[in-house]
Scaffold this motif. Structure first.
Motif, PDB file in Angstrom:
ATOM      1  N   LYS A   1       9.966  -0.821   5.254  1.00 14.90           N
ATOM      2  CA  LYS A   1       9.595  -0.813   3.839  1.00 14.90           C
ATOM      3  C   LYS A   1      10.386  -1.904   3.135  1.00 14.90           C
ATOM      4  CE  LYS A   1       8.636   4.099   3.830  1.00 14.90           C
ATOM      5  NZ  LYS A   1       8.871   5.397   3.189  1.00 14.90           N
ATOM      6  N   PHE A   2       9.670  -2.781   2.447  1.00  9.34           N
ATOM      7  CA  PHE A   2      10.293  -3.904   1.750  1.00  9.34           C
ATOM      8  C   PHE A   2      10.476  -3.584   0.273  1.00  9.34           C
ATOM      9  CE2 PHE A   2       8.309  -5.591   5.513  1.00  9.34           C
ATOM     10  CZ  PHE A   2       9.260  -6.476   6.003  1.00  9.34           C
ATOM     11  N   SER A   3      11.355  -4.304  -0.378  1.00  9.51           N
ATOM     12  CA  SER A   3      11.666  -4.039  -1.784  1.00  9.51           C
ATOM     13  C   SER A   3      10.468  -4.286  -2.703  1.00  9.51           C
ATOM     14  CB  SER A   3      12.861  -4.877  -2.237  1.00  9.51           C
ATOM     15  OG  SER A   3      12.588  -6.247  -2.074  1.00  9.51           O
ATOM     16  N   ASP A   4       9.484  -5.081  -2.254  1.00  9.71           N
ATOM     17  CA  ASP A   4       8.300  -5.325  -3.080  1.00  9.71           C
ATOM     18  C   ASP A   4       7.236  -4.234  -2.895  1.00  9.71           C
ATOM     19  OD1 ASP A   4       7.179  -5.886  -0.600  1.00  9.71           O
ATOM     20  OD2 ASP A   4       6.713  -7.975  -1.050  1.00  9.71           O
ATOM     21  N   GLY A   5       7.564  -3.202  -2.119  1.00 12.20           N
ATOM     22  CA  GLY A   5       6.637  -2.092  -1.914  1.00 12.20           C
ATOM     23  C   GLY A   5       5.812  -2.180  -0.646  1.00 12.20           C
ATOM     24  N   ARG A   6       5.805  -3.334   0.004  1.00  8.88           N
ATOM     25  CA  ARG A   6       5.042  -3.473   1.255  1.00  8.88           C
ATOM     26  C   ARG A   6       5.651  -2.624   2.351  1.00  8.88           C
ATOM     27  NH1 ARG A   6       4.471  -9.603   2.994  1.00  8.88           N
ATOM     28  NH2 ARG A   6       6.411  -9.766   1.848  1.00  8.88           N
ATOM     29  N   GLU A   7       4.812  -2.120   3.231  1.00  9.43           N
ATOM     30  CA  GLU A   7       5.248  -1.395   4.425  1.00  9.43           C
ATOM     31  C   GLU A   7       4.532  -1.998   5.623  1.00  9.43           C
ATOM     32  OE1 GLU A   7       4.872   2.821   4.296  1.00  9.43           O
ATOM     33  OE2 GLU A   7       5.786   2.975   2.314  1.00  9.43           O
ATOM     34  N   LEU A   8       5.290  -2.347   6.652  1.00  9.92           N
ATOM     35  CA  LEU A   8       4.722  -2.904   7.873  1.00  9.92           C
ATOM     36  C   LEU A   8       5.198  -2.093   9.064  1.00  9.92           C
ATOM     37  CD1 LEU A   8       5.269  -6.733   7.231  1.00  9.92           C
ATOM     38  CD2 LEU A   8       3.137  -5.447   7.016  1.00  9.92           C
TER      39      LEU A   8
END
Length: 87
Positions: free
Chosen positions: A41-48
């Protein structure tokens, strides 16, 4: 991060940093140890979802590989030849 322990599902979390724009991430090995799947989970809201991951319990370092749809912001390394005492 998730895994199974005696038939029960568990979730773990940790921090890390993006090594390069292609999706290599450095974290601690204990964060991914025993995981059946890993989601970053990235700080910009993306999840990979991680394609693969490997950890070394002796050094407690792990590498997670994700496939981003666009380049990820990554750390910039300095020039070690330019370092001075106290840096």
């Amino acid at each position: 991060m998730g895994g199974r322990n005696g038939g029960r599902t568990y979730q773990n979390s940790g921090s890390g940093w993006v090594y390069d724009t292609l999706g290599h991430i450095v974290t601690n090995a204990h964060v991914v140890d025993g995981a059946d799947e890993v989601t970053v989970k990235f700080s910009d809201g993306r999840e990979l979802k991680a394609e693969k991951w490997v950890g070394d319990s002796v050094t407690d370092v792990a590498i997670i590989v994700v496939k981003p749809d666009k380049p990820l912001p990554s750390v910039r390394f300095g020039d070690s030849d330019q370092m001075q005492v106290g840096d």
